[in-house]
Motif scaffolding. Sequence first.
Motif, PDB file in Angstrom:
ATOM      1  N   LEU A  45       0.897  -1.491   0.279  1.00  0.00           N
ATOM      2  CA  LEU A  45      -0.046   0.023  -0.163  1.00  0.00           C
ATOM      3  C   LEU A  45       0.889   1.256  -0.095  1.00  0.00           C
ATOM      4  N   PHE A  46       2.050   1.243   0.456  1.00  0.00           N
ATOM      5  CA  PHE A  46       2.767   2.621   0.791  1.00  0.00           C
ATOM      6  C   PHE A  46       4.269   2.415   0.075  1.00  0.00           C
ATOM      7  N   ARG A  47       4.607   3.578  -0.214  1.00  0.00           N
ATOM      8  CA  ARG A  47       5.762   3.639  -1.140  1.00  0.00           C
ATOM      9  C   ARG A  47       6.965   3.320  -0.611  1.00  0.00           C
ATOM     10  N   GLU A  48       7.225   3.148   0.745  1.00  0.00           N
ATOM     11  CA  GLU A  48       8.393   2.687   1.412  1.00  0.00           C
ATOM     12  C   GLU A  48       7.875   1.558   2.346  1.00  0.00           C
ATOM     13  N   ASN A  49       8.686   0.551   1.888  1.00  0.00           N
ATOM     14  CA  ASN A  49       8.751  -0.824   2.750  1.00  0.00           C
ATOM     15  C   ASN A  49       9.133  -0.577   3.887  1.00  0.00           C
ATOM     16  N   LEU A 219      -1.565  11.173   3.163  1.00  0.00           N
ATOM     17  CA  LEU A 219      -2.092  10.058   2.814  1.00  0.00           C
ATOM     18  C   LEU A 219      -1.529   9.725   1.102  1.00  0.00           C
ATOM     19  N   GLN A 220      -1.769  10.874   0.601  1.00  0.00           N
ATOM     20  CA  GLN A 220      -1.559  10.731  -1.014  1.00  0.00           C
ATOM     21  C   GLN A 220      -0.271  10.576  -1.144  1.00  0.00           C
ATOM     22  N   ASN A 221       0.623  11.389  -0.320  1.00  0.00           N
ATOM     23  CA  ASN A 221       1.987  11.493  -0.538  1.00  0.00           C
ATOM     24  C   ASN A 221       2.434   9.698  -0.137  1.00  0.00           C
ATOM     25  N   VAL A 222       2.037   9.284   0.805  1.00  0.00           N
ATOM     26  CA  VAL A 222       2.772   8.092   1.279  1.00  0.00           C
ATOM     27  C   VAL A 222       2.130   6.660   0.490  1.00  0.00           C
ATOM     28  N   GLN A 223       1.006   6.879   0.098  1.00  0.00           N
ATOM     29  CA  GLN A 223       0.512   5.510  -0.723  1.00  0.00           C
ATOM     30  C   GLN A 223       0.958   5.607  -2.270  1.00  0.00           C
ATOM     31  N   LYS A 224       0.965   4.211  -2.732  1.00  0.00           N
ATOM     32  CA  LYS A 224       1.380   3.950  -4.078  1.00  0.00           C
ATOM     33  C   LYS A 224       0.231   3.044  -4.647  1.00  0.00           C
ATOM     34  N   ALA A 225      -0.626   2.884  -4.091  1.00  0.00           N
ATOM     35  CA  ALA A 225      -1.533   1.930  -4.559  1.00  0.00           C
ATOM     36  C   ALA A 225      -2.736   2.578  -5.566  1.00  0.00           C
ATOM     37  N   SER A 226      -2.968   3.822  -5.471  1.00  0.00           N
ATOM     38  CA  SER A 226      -4.159   4.375  -6.414  1.00  0.00           C
ATOM     39  C   SER A 226      -3.400   5.564  -7.085  1.00  0.00           C
ATOM     40  N   LEU A 227      -3.161   5.719  -8.085  1.00  0.00           N
ATOM     41  CA  LEU A 227      -2.865   6.538  -9.185  1.00  0.00           C
ATOM     42  C   LEU A 227      -3.864   7.543  -9.438  1.00  0.00           C
ATOM     43  N   LYS A 231      -4.033  11.665  -8.679  1.00  0.00           N
ATOM     44  CA  LYS A 231      -4.601  12.350  -9.743  1.00  0.00           C
ATOM     45  C   LYS A 231      -5.690  13.640  -9.432  1.00  0.00           C
ATOM     46  N   ARG A 232      -6.875  12.859  -8.711  1.00  0.00           N
ATOM     47  CA  ARG A 232      -7.777  13.498  -8.248  1.00  0.00           C
ATOM     48  C   ARG A 232      -7.413  14.865  -7.146  1.00  0.00           C
ATOM     49  N   TYR A 233      -6.581  14.486  -6.330  1.00  0.00           N
ATOM     50  CA  TYR A 233      -6.253  15.448  -5.332  1.00  0.00           C
ATOM     51  C   TYR A 233      -5.312  16.321  -5.891  1.00  0.00           C
ATOM     52  N   ALA A 234      -4.484  15.973  -6.986  1.00  0.00           N
ATOM     53  CA  ALA A 234      -3.654  16.922  -7.548  1.00  0.00           C
ATOM     54  C   ALA A 234      -4.445  17.847  -8.291  1.00  0.00           C
ATOM     55  N   GLN A 235      -5.672  17.081  -9.139  1.00  0.00           N
ATOM     56  CA  GLN A 235      -6.443  18.297  -9.766  1.00  0.00           C
ATOM     57  C   GLN A 235      -7.205  19.263  -8.940  1.00  0.00           C
ATOM     58  N   ILE A 272       1.375  19.591  -6.219  1.00  0.00           N
ATOM     59  CA  ILE A 272       1.291  18.228  -6.841  1.00  0.00           C
ATOM     60  C   ILE A 272       2.430  17.267  -6.754  1.00  0.00           C
ATOM     61  N   THR A 273       3.782  17.879  -6.420  1.00  0.00           N
ATOM     62  CA  THR A 273       4.779  17.046  -6.302  1.00  0.00           C
ATOM     63  C   THR A 273       4.855  16.165  -4.933  1.00  0.00           C
ATOM     64  N   ALA A 274       4.357  17.146  -3.886  1.00  0.00           N
ATOM     65  CA  ALA A 274       4.171  16.394  -2.713  1.00  0.00           C
ATOM     66  C   ALA A 274       2.970  15.269  -2.766  1.00  0.00           C
ATOM     67  N   ILE A 275       2.011  15.404  -3.532  1.00  0.00           N
ATOM     68  CA  ILE A 275       0.930  14.596  -3.762  1.00  0.00           C
ATOM     69  C   ILE A 275       1.425  13.052  -4.238  1.00  0.00           C
ATOM     70  N   PHE A 276       2.180  13.372  -5.330  1.00  0.00           N
ATOM     71  CA  PHE A 276       2.802  12.298  -6.024  1.00  0.00           C
ATOM     72  C   PHE A 276       3.969  11.528  -5.231  1.00  0.00           C
ATOM     73  N   GLY A 277       4.565  12.221  -4.286  1.00  0.00           N
ATOM     74  CA  GLY A 277       5.650  11.504  -3.584  1.00  0.00           C
ATOM     75  C   GLY A 277       6.956  11.209  -4.279  1.00  0.00           C
ATOM     76  N   LEU A 278       7.144  11.943  -5.367  1.00  0.00           N
ATOM     77  CA  LEU A 278       8.289  11.780  -6.236  1.00  0.00           C
ATOM     78  C   LEU A 278       9.287  12.678  -5.732  1.00  0.00           C
ATOM     79  N   ASP A 279      10.668  12.316  -6.010  1.00  0.00           N
ATOM     80  CA  ASP A 279      11.889  12.787  -5.696  1.00  0.00           C
ATOM     81  C   ASP A 279      12.219  13.739  -7.056  1.00  0.00           C
ATOM     82  N   ILE A 280      11.796  14.891  -7.092  1.00  0.00           N
ATOM     83  CA  ILE A 280      11.969  15.765  -8.290  1.00  0.00           C
ATOM     84  C   ILE A 280      13.281  16.763  -7.963  1.00  0.00           C
ATOM     85  N   ASN A 281      14.004  16.620  -9.137  1.00  0.00           N
ATOM     86  CA  ASN A 281      15.144  17.514  -8.875  1.00  0.00           C
ATOM     87  C   ASN A 281      15.033  18.965  -9.615  1.00  0.00           C
ATOM     88  N   LYS A 282      16.073  19.627  -9.440  1.00  0.00           N
ATOM     89  CA  LYS A 282      16.037  20.972  -9.956  1.00  0.00           C
ATOM     90  C   LYS A 282      16.097  20.914 -11.571  1.00  0.00           C
TER      91      LYS A 282
END
Length: 376
Positions: A45-49, A219-227, A231-235, A272-282
């Motif tokens: 369920l979560f993006r970190e094991n 919740l959206q940041n830590v979860q990886k189960a529901s794209l 997207k809904r929360y980002a929109q 949006i970046t926080a919601i997706f939980g991705l490590d985005i660089n400069k």
Amino acid sequence: MEINTEQIAQQCVNVISSRMKNLKKLNIIVTGKSGVGKSTLINSLFRENLLETGVGRPVTLKIRKIEKEKYPLVIYDTPGFELSKEQQNSVKDEIIKIINDGIESRDINKAIHCVWYCINVGGNRTFDSSEVEWLKNFTENNKKTQVPIIIILTQAYPRSKAKKMKELVEKENLDIVKVVPVLAQDMNFDDEYVARAYGLEKLIDVMSEVLPNELQETLQNVQKASLDAKKRYAQAAVATTVAASFGAGFAPIPFSDSAILIPTQVTMIATITAIFGLDINKSFLTSFISSTIGTAGTTVLGRTVVSNLLKLIPGFGTAVGGMISGSTAGILTTALGEAYIKVMELIYKGELKQEDLYSQSGQGELNRIFKEELKK
């Protein structure tokens, strides 16, 4: 207007870092009998094991607190407690104490936000009387604190059996939020048949219904189960940004002052970046900005395009000349937000790498995505 993409990208990095650092911590207690598949559920369920990165630290005689630095999720893991009634009562009392301590702290980062009780559908398990009794006692103790309780049916296959188990649990009329059947991972039967994972997206939806607003982004940041949920929360974040900053009453701004739009757009990108939980660089952010509001600035924020956009808005015509209205700013910001969501989705699904966008062709693709959103 000249736009300093490097400067804006650095602003994005700073705001993203601050936003991630200030996410509220989500605290979940997970309990049930031994062998119910708690670890598989949590790691699916979560993006970190979490249950693979450390053993956690004991907070009571029988409960471990499992967390990871810079990751806004804490799991309180209880052992299987079916060995004796004394052990069952001990675990229940310890859970209640942790819940009460969290409430007394008056700190959302220390409060318990949800309790999962896991029941294994596989292996001919039944919802036996000891579990019914434990849950009735626990929910009675929980009436004052009202922490949401979700019963999760793990290894919920075959679905017909999971459905029967769900009906059995629901007949007890327990004071719980919902019963959610879940098959956390695909199940392979001797390479002849594969039962596909299901139920994790439903669990995320149930969690979002019961958690307070302050924890929705977490919740959206830590979860990886529901794209779809991400997207809904980002929109929704894009819509909120537009509504708050560029509503009908927003005064038109001169072209030369259009840079005041940038801080609002930076905050939106950070959200949006926080919601997706991705490590985005400069470097990636520089590419994105230069391909949209940067090198495209002469067209996107130019007088000609602004005038053409306003022709699509009833009652405006082209009379505003060199002014950017609130409506136009809203259109531009919506297009930028939706384009960023699309790119995040591609990266999230593994269909795109950040470095793919550093090339001229990659930046051209970003520009195409942005212009498509602008047309909408």
